[in-house]
Motif scaffolding. Sequence first.
Motif, PDB file in Angstrom:
ATOM      1  N   THR A  43      -1.622   4.469   7.188  1.00  0.00           N
ATOM      2  CA  THR A  43      -0.575   3.495   6.853  1.00  0.00           C
ATOM      3  C   THR A  43      -0.479   3.248   5.351  1.00  0.00           C
ATOM      4  OG1 THR A  43      -2.091   1.620   7.097  1.00  0.00           O
ATOM      5  CG2 THR A  43      -0.898   2.345   9.075  1.00  0.00           C
ATOM      6  N   LYS A  44      -1.371   3.904   4.567  1.00  0.00           N
ATOM      7  CA  LYS A  44      -1.400   3.734   3.112  1.00  0.00           C
ATOM      8  C   LYS A  44      -1.625   2.264   2.718  1.00  0.00           C
ATOM      9  CE  LYS A  44      -0.467   8.081   2.719  1.00  0.00           C
ATOM     10  NZ  LYS A  44      -1.552   9.038   2.366  1.00  0.00           N
ATOM     11  N   THR A  45      -2.384   1.555   3.554  1.00  0.00           N
ATOM     12  CA  THR A  45      -2.719   0.158   3.267  1.00  0.00           C
ATOM     13  C   THR A  45      -4.123   0.127   2.676  1.00  0.00           C
ATOM     14  OG1 THR A  45      -1.419  -0.513   5.190  1.00  0.00           O
ATOM     15  CG2 THR A  45      -2.853  -2.170   4.216  1.00  0.00           C
ATOM     16  N   LEU A  46      -4.211   0.095   1.346  1.00  0.00           N
ATOM     17  CA  LEU A  46      -5.503   0.217   0.684  1.00  0.00           C
ATOM     18  C   LEU A  46      -5.894  -1.034  -0.097  1.00  0.00           C
ATOM     19  CD1 LEU A  46      -5.140   3.890  -0.629  1.00  0.00           C
ATOM     20  CD2 LEU A  46      -6.196   3.093   1.493  1.00  0.00           C
ATOM     21  N   LEU A  83     -13.091   6.604  -4.532  1.00  0.00           N
ATOM     22  CA  LEU A  83     -12.531   7.950  -4.413  1.00  0.00           C
ATOM     23  C   LEU A  83     -11.437   8.176  -5.447  1.00  0.00           C
ATOM     24  CD1 LEU A  83     -12.254  10.651  -2.952  1.00  0.00           C
ATOM     25  CD2 LEU A  83     -10.708   9.526  -1.322  1.00  0.00           C
ATOM     26  N   ARG A  84     -10.551   7.198  -5.613  1.00  0.00           N
ATOM     27  CA  ARG A  84      -9.484   7.338  -6.606  1.00  0.00           C
ATOM     28  C   ARG A  84     -10.064   7.417  -8.016  1.00  0.00           C
ATOM     29  NH1 ARG A  84      -6.989   3.293  -3.391  1.00  0.00           N
ATOM     30  NH2 ARG A  84      -7.480   1.720  -4.998  1.00  0.00           N
ATOM     31  N   GLY A  90     -11.662  13.089 -13.071  1.00  0.00           N
ATOM     32  CA  GLY A  90     -11.874  14.527 -13.034  1.00  0.00           C
ATOM     33  C   GLY A  90     -13.188  14.964 -12.433  1.00  0.00           C
ATOM     34  N   ARG A  91     -13.854  14.081 -11.706  1.00  0.00           N
ATOM     35  CA  ARG A  91     -15.134  14.444 -11.103  1.00  0.00           C
ATOM     36  C   ARG A  91     -14.978  15.024  -9.703  1.00  0.00           C
ATOM     37  NH1 ARG A  91     -19.280   9.598 -11.779  1.00  0.00           N
ATOM     38  NH2 ARG A  91     -20.630  11.234 -10.944  1.00  0.00           N
TER      39      ARG A  91
END
Length: 414
Positions: A43-46, A83-84, A90-91
Motif C-alpha cells: 500500500t506504500k504506507t511507510l 533500507l532507504r 550507495g551501500r
Amino acid sequence: MFDVKLVVQVKLLPTAEQAEALESTLHQLNQAASQVSQLAFHTKTLGVHGLRRRVYGELKATGLGAQQAQHVIKKVVDAYTSLRGLIRNGRLTGRRRRRAESEPIIFRPKAAHPFDDRCLSWLHDARTVSIWTVRGRVKDITFTGSPDQLKALAAYRQGESDLLLRDGTWYLIATCEIPEARLETDPDGWIGVDRGIVNLATTSDGINYSGQKLTGYRRKMARVRAELQAKGTKSARRKLKRRAKRERRFATQTNHVIANEIVADAQRTGRGIAVEELAGIRDRVRLWPSQRATLSSWPFHQLGEFLAYKARRAGVAFVEVDPAYTSQMCPNRWCGHTARGNRPTRDSFRCGSCGFAGPADHIAALNVARRASAVWAFVNMPNEPAVASGLSASRAGHPDRTERRKPRASALGR
C-alpha cells in the motif's frame, strides 16, 4: 559536557519455562511485524501515523498490548527507513538493491525486538527483570554481566531495551548515556600508538600488543571457511555465518582489552593518546594479493574508535595525526632524517644519518607522539581562523567545537 552513548549487553538466565515464553513472544511479535511490513509495502504506507490507522486495531485484536502494537509498527517503519538510507548512500546496489525494492521486508522469527519501561522492568538489586510476554507477565528472570556493565546499567540506562536470542542464548541490550569526565586540556605528554597487523598496537612507551594470537585464530578460521565454502550446502552456509560472527566477537574483545589498558595508562600518567589517521590506507599501501584480505578484514579502525570513546569517558585527550613517514623518520629532535632506507626490514629501523636504531613499530609510535604535541597546541589555539588542513577539532577530543580545518600534522611535526 556531553554524554557518551554506550551499548550495554547483559545475558539473561531464564528457566526452561521462562525461555519458552520469551521465544513464543519473539515469534509472535516478528510474525506480526512481517504481516504489517507486507501491508506497508503493497500500500506504500511507510509512515508511522498512516500505518497506525491501518493496523493498530488488528494488532490489538491478535492479543498484543497497546505498547507492543506501537513497537511493531515503529519497528516496520524504522526498517524501511534504514533500507532507504542504504540505497540513498550507495551501500545497496545492483541485484541486491533490485531484490530489496521488489519485495517486502520479512523479519526473522528470532529477530531482536524493543521493550520500553512499561513492558520491561529492571530490578538491579535482585539482578532480575520482569517482562511482558504473550503468556502474561514473566517475573524474576535473572540477568548477569560484568561489574562495569551492571554499574553503568543501573546508573545511566536510557530508553528502550532490545530482547535478543543469539545462538541459543538470551540477551538484553540497553543504551546508557554516561557523562564525560572533565577533559584534560593540558596533558603531560602523549602516548603514541602505532597500529599494525603483526603487532596490533605498539605504544611510544615500548609496550607491544602482539597480534600473533589473533592472526593464528584468523588463519584457522580461514582454513575452516575454505572447507565450508567448498561444500556449498545450506548447512555449510549457516556454519559460515556463525563462524564469521564468532571471529568478529573475538577481534572485538581483543581490541577492547588493548584499548582499556592504553587508556588506563594515559589516565594514570596524565598524558593524552595519539594515533595515526588511517583514512584511505587501502589506497596508500601496496600489498601482495594474499595480504589484501587481511588488510580489508583487520579491525584497525575499530581499535581507534575504542580508544577515542574510552578516552572521552576518562577525560583523556585524544588526537589523530598524519601517518606519513612515521616509520621512516628518525625520532631524534636534532636529526629528523627521513628516508626509505632507514627501514631496511619490516621490523627494524636504523637512521642513515645519526645511527639511531630500534624496532620499527616503536619508532613509528614515537613519531606519532611527537606530532601530537604540535597538533594539540594548534587545535587549542583560541579564535583561530579556518585554514586548509587534514585534522578537525572533533578528531582532537573536542566534539563541542565547530569543525575547523588544520595543517597536516606531518608538516608540524618535522
